[in-house]
Design an enzyme around this catalytic site. Structure first.
Site, PDB file in Angstrom:
ATOM      1  N   LYS A 193       1.029  -1.409  -0.022  1.00 12.25           N
ATOM      2  CA  LYS A 193      -0.024   0.033   0.037  1.00 12.25           C
ATOM      3  C   LYS A 193       0.974   1.186  -0.068  1.00 12.25           C
ATOM      4  O   LYS A 193       1.572   1.546   0.809  1.00 12.25           O
ATOM      5  CB  LYS A 193      -1.072   0.039   1.142  1.00 12.25           C
ATOM      6  CG  LYS A 193      -2.156   1.228   1.247  1.00 12.25           C
ATOM      7  CD  LYS A 193      -2.645   1.538   2.331  1.00 12.25           C
ATOM      8  CE  LYS A 193      -1.930   2.583   3.110  1.00 12.25           C
ATOM      9  NZ  LYS A 193      -1.955   3.838   2.619  1.00 12.25           N
ATOM     10  N   GLY A 245       7.287   4.558   8.067  1.00 13.50           N
ATOM     11  CA  GLY A 245       6.505   5.697   8.297  1.00 13.50           C
ATOM     12  C   GLY A 245       6.663   6.228   9.649  1.00 13.50           C
ATOM     13  O   GLY A 245       7.818   6.070  10.171  1.00 13.50           O
ATOM     14  N   SER A 246       5.668   6.890  10.251  1.00 15.12           N
ATOM     15  CA  SER A 246       5.919   7.542  11.547  1.00 15.12           C
ATOM     16  C   SER A 246       6.111   6.529  12.583  1.00 15.12           C
ATOM     17  O   SER A 246       5.646   5.577  12.587  1.00 15.12           O
ATOM     18  CB  SER A 246       4.712   8.338  11.534  1.00 15.12           C
ATOM     19  OG  SER A 246       3.388   7.582  11.908  1.00 15.12           O
ATOM     20  N   THR A 247       6.779   6.972  13.766  1.00 11.43           N
ATOM     21  CA  THR A 247       6.891   6.337  14.832  1.00 11.43           C
ATOM     22  C   THR A 247       5.638   5.916  15.518  1.00 11.43           C
ATOM     23  O   THR A 247       5.233   4.902  16.186  1.00 11.43           O
ATOM     24  CB  THR A 247       7.772   6.968  15.726  1.00 11.43           C
ATOM     25  OG1 THR A 247       9.006   7.247  15.167  1.00 11.43           O
ATOM     26  CG2 THR A 247       8.043   6.261  17.135  1.00 11.43           C
ATOM     27  N   GLY A 250       4.095   3.148  13.574  1.00 11.97           N
ATOM     28  CA  GLY A 250       4.933   2.145  13.891  1.00 11.97           C
ATOM     29  C   GLY A 250       4.363   1.425  15.311  1.00 11.97           C
ATOM     30  O   GLY A 250       4.467  -0.019  15.459  1.00 11.97           O
ATOM     31  N   GLU A 267      10.650   0.892   9.843  1.00 11.25           N
ATOM     32  CA  GLU A 267      11.537   1.619   9.560  1.00 11.25           C
ATOM     33  C   GLU A 267      10.917   3.306   9.954  1.00 11.25           C
ATOM     34  O   GLU A 267      10.064   3.355   9.062  1.00 11.25           O
ATOM     35  CB  GLU A 267      12.154   1.728   8.108  1.00 11.25           C
ATOM     36  CG  GLU A 267      13.436   2.498   8.011  1.00 11.25           C
ATOM     37  CD  GLU A 267      13.397   4.003   7.316  1.00 11.25           C
ATOM     38  OE1 GLU A 267      13.115   4.993   8.127  1.00 11.25           O
ATOM     39  OE2 GLU A 267      13.217   3.846   6.138  1.00 11.25           O
ATOM     40  N   CYS A 301      13.576  10.584   6.322  1.00 11.27           N
ATOM     41  CA  CYS A 301      13.637  10.048   7.682  1.00 11.27           C
ATOM     42  C   CYS A 301      15.153  10.403   8.131  1.00 11.27           C
ATOM     43  O   CYS A 301      15.270  10.643   9.320  1.00 11.27           O
ATOM     44  CB  CYS A 301      13.334   8.737   7.825  1.00 11.27           C
ATOM     45  SG  CYS A 301      12.429   8.087   6.460  1.00 11.27           S
ATOM     46  N   GLU A 398      10.811  15.281  15.324  1.00 14.22           N
ATOM     47  CA  GLU A 398      10.974  15.109  14.135  1.00 14.22           C
ATOM     48  C   GLU A 398      10.008  16.396  13.322  1.00 14.22           C
ATOM     49  O   GLU A 398       8.888  16.144  13.530  1.00 14.22           O
ATOM     50  CB  GLU A 398      10.685  13.786  13.495  1.00 14.22           C
ATOM     51  CG  GLU A 398      10.973  13.659  12.069  1.00 14.22           C
ATOM     52  CD  GLU A 398      10.819  12.265  11.484  1.00 14.22           C
ATOM     53  OE1 GLU A 398       9.778  11.711  11.811  1.00 14.22           O
ATOM     54  OE2 GLU A 398      11.553  11.577  10.734  1.00 14.22           O
TER      55      GLU A 398
HETATM   56  P1  ADP Z   1       3.662  10.050   7.648  1.00 13.31           P
HETATM   57  O1  ADP Z   1       3.764  10.565   8.865  1.00 13.31           O
HETATM   58  O2  ADP Z   1       4.932   9.731   7.040  1.00 13.31           O
HETATM   59  O3  ADP Z   1       2.696  10.224   6.670  1.00 13.31           O
HETATM   60  P2  ADP Z   1       2.505   7.844   8.326  1.00 13.31           P
HETATM   61  O4  ADP Z   1       2.659   6.585   9.474  1.00 13.31           O
HETATM   62  O5  ADP Z   1       1.159   8.407   8.751  1.00 13.31           O
HETATM   63  O6  ADP Z   1       3.756   8.409   8.153  1.00 13.31           O
HETATM   64  O7  ADP Z   1       2.002   6.926   7.017  1.00 13.31           O
HETATM   65  C1  ADP Z   1       2.710   5.884   6.586  1.00 13.31           C
HETATM   66  C2  ADP Z   1       1.846   4.923   5.779  1.00 13.31           C
HETATM   67  O8  ADP Z   1       1.157   4.171   6.943  1.00 13.31           O
HETATM   68  C3  ADP Z   1       0.786   5.395   5.063  1.00 13.31           C
HETATM   69  O9  ADP Z   1       0.833   4.615   3.583  1.00 13.31           O
HETATM   70  C4  ADP Z   1      -0.450   5.422   5.601  1.00 13.31           C
HETATM   71  O10 ADP Z   1      -1.464   5.313   5.079  1.00 13.31           O
HETATM   72  C5  ADP Z   1      -0.022   4.153   6.514  1.00 13.31           C
HETATM   73  N1  ADP Z   1      -0.938   4.218   7.828  1.00 13.31           N
HETATM   74  C6  ADP Z   1      -1.507   5.138   8.496  1.00 13.31           C
HETATM   75  N2  ADP Z   1      -2.141   4.731   9.613  1.00 13.31           N
HETATM   76  C7  ADP Z   1      -1.971   3.443   9.503  1.00 13.31           C
HETATM   77  C8  ADP Z   1      -2.396   2.312  10.629  1.00 13.31           C
HETATM   78  N3  ADP Z   1      -3.112   2.530  11.561  1.00 13.31           N
HETATM   79  N4  ADP Z   1      -2.345   0.779  10.264  1.00 13.31           N
HETATM   80  C9  ADP Z   1      -1.616   0.758   9.234  1.00 13.31           C
HETATM   81  N5  ADP Z   1      -0.832   1.527   8.155  1.00 13.31           N
HETATM   82  C10 ADP Z   1      -1.200   2.922   8.534  1.00 13.31           C
END
Ligand code: ADP
Length: 487
Positions: A193, A245-247, A250, A267, A301, A398
């Site tokens: 995704k 993606g974001s902590t 994660g 990551e 990142c 960040e």
């Molecule tokens: P950023 O702050 O870099 O946008 P996110 O962690 O919000 O980082 O998003 C990174 C990815 O994780 C995106 O593809 C987002 O749609 C997806 N994402 C957001 N929330 C969830 C979740 N609860 N479970 C799985 N994937 C998610």
């Protein structure tokens, strides 16, 4: 140099506009989900818009995958795993990955322009970094496919099954390559995704994968928001999660899979220290600092968002940084002269501007380039904060934008202590003439990657990943095969 004569100095010359052509780009009005080798309408019947952050114009409508769509994608991946991919001789798998790499190389220009249109990053970055590196990842892992038993002698490496892969918006195509290439090389199938703001190069990659003849269902690409990602994470037939993606997200993912036997790599965020010693080649170091945080809008990142400069050279380094800031070109991502393109979304721009305000309120001294920024689209001037301290939020958190927090230090012990005193540990940079200092620091800095006298350099053969809240697991290199294997 006073402000007045500095401006005079830098307005002596400008570049003529040099926009990349978009004539060769073909974008559909609407994109469906890529499941089992075909583009299919979403069960939700819903679509969302994806825009160009530099102009705020809509580029296409993209399907919103719900739980049923994710279920269909995972089932297609599981079926392809059991019936085709697992049984295929490894050398044959390698040929398919190699073909994807070749096709990506052939269509590099098209992918680079779409990456810049959808993500806002300068064409120079997408053309010279993102797309070639993405192709190189496929080439690199194509080579490993039939050599796994040499990579892990006497260990009988086995694939896992279906890999669920969720990626962010800062390197949309490159992250897709980082995830898909090692998964395929190790004999797994994929449901990926892309981020909601940057789905287009992943969907173009889906077209390319279809054209490559890869067996149906080996790679499935579903688009949507966080709920779609969560449906992948929670699907019982998914054997491995790879997330960048974001902590915060994660942590949610780690909680959701606790108690299951899914493997995971995360990551996450970063707040890298870039450290300049007084014996460093100052001009190169200044260029490295600029490259580390301002190119690509700080949407990296591993961006070097904290600068530590040794006290006795601080004045000269800061003066040179200010001068260089003035020469950075902010604007149209498709112009080959642009250094800083568009911020990826309105929300991200808001977040960066909130942090700039927080920095001012915390008492740090702000310095911004005097450049003009386009009236439409999401843009941010490159920004320095001087006189920051460890307790400042702009130093600890960040920001993910073109904002650099500067501190000074006197001794090696002090800078190691300060650089490590942070929840993150993804990367760091060291600038010095002394090899011994570099080795001393690389062993003591708690960061997954430490660059010495350079910054933001990537190669498919070298592993990348974090410590602490920056996540765990490594992508790239031999290490990048391990998360997709059981022994
Ligand atoms: P950023 O702050 O870099 O946008 P996110 O962690 O919000 O980082 O998003 C990174 C990815 O994780 C995106 O593809 C987002 O749609 C997806 N994402 C957001 N929330 C969830 C979740 N609860 N479970 C799985 N994937 C998610």
């Amino acid at each position: 140099m006073t402000k007045e004569n500095k401006t005079e100095f830098f307005t002596d010359w400008t570049y003529a506009p040099s926009p990349e052509s978009t004539d060769h780009i073909k974008l559909n009005k609407q994109y469906d989900l890529f499941i089992n080798g075909k583009f299919v309408k979403p069960n939700s019947k819903k679509y969302f818009s994806t825009i160009n952050p530099a102009t705020e114009e809509k580029l296409a409508e993209v399907a919103l995958a719900d739980e049923k769509d994710v279920d269909a994608a995972v089932n297609a991946a599981k079926n392809a795993y059991d019936k085709v991919w697992k049984k295929m001789p490894a050398a044959e798998r390698g040929k398919y990955i190699f073909r994807i790499a070749r096709l990506l190389q052939e269509r590099a220009r098209e992918f680079a322009v779409i990456e810049s249109l959808n993500g806002g990053k300068p064409i120079r970055e997408s053309r010279d970094v993102d797309v070639p590196l993405a192709a190189n990842h496929f080439f690199y892992y194509a080579g490993w496919a039939d050599k796994l038993e040499y990579a892990f002698p006497n260990k009988k490496p086995q694939s896992l099954g279906v890999a669920g892969q969720i990626i962010p918006w800062n390197f949309p195509l490159l992250m897709a390559a980082w995830k898909i290439a090692p998964a395929l090389a190790t004999g797994n199938t994929v449901v990926l995704k892309p981020a909601e703001t940057t789905p287009l190069t992943a969907l173009k990659l889906a077209e390319l994968i279809r054209d490559s003849g890869l067996p149906d269902g080996v790679v499935n690409i579903v688009t949507g928001f966080g709920n779609t990602g969560a449906a992948i994470v929670n699907h019982p037939k998914v054997n491995k999660i790879a997330f960048t993606g974001s902590t915060d997200v994660g942590k949610i993912i780690q909680k959701s899979i606790a108690g299951t036997n899914k493997k995971v790599t995360l990551e996450l965020g970063g707040k890298a220290a870039n450290i300049i010693f007084d014996d460093a080649p100052i001009d190169q170091a200044v260029e490295g600092i600029i490259n580390g945080i301002f190119f690509n809008q700080g949407h990296v990142c591993c961006a070097g968002s904290r600068l530590f400069v040794q006290e006795n050279v601080a004045d000269v380094v800061i003066a040179k940084l200010k001068q260089r800031l003035e020469t950075l070109i902010v604007g149209n991502p498709l112009d080959k002269n642009t250094d800083i393109g568009a911020i990826n979304s309105r929300e991200q721009l808001q977040k960066i501007n909130d942090y700039i305000k927080i920095g001012i309120d915390e008492g740090a001294e702000m310095y911004q380039s005097s450049c003009n920024i386009p009236a439409k689209g999401f843009f941010c001037k490159p920004t320095l904060f001087l006189h920051t301290s460890q307790s400042h939020r702009i130093v600890q958190e960040e920001i993910f934008g073109p904002v650099l927090a500067i501190q000074t230090f006197r001794t090696i012990e002090e800078v190691i202590e300060k650089a490590n005193n942070i929840p993150y540990g993804l990367s760091a940079g060291v600038w010095t003439d002394k090899g011994s200092k570099i080795f001393n620091l690389t062993t003591k800095l708690r960061a997954g990657v430490v660059w010495a006298n350079t910054y933001n350099k990537f190669d498919p053969a070298s592993p990348f990943g974090g410590y602490k809240e920056s996540g765990f697991g490594r992508e790239g290199g031999l290490h990048g095969l391990m998360p997709y294997l059981q022994f």
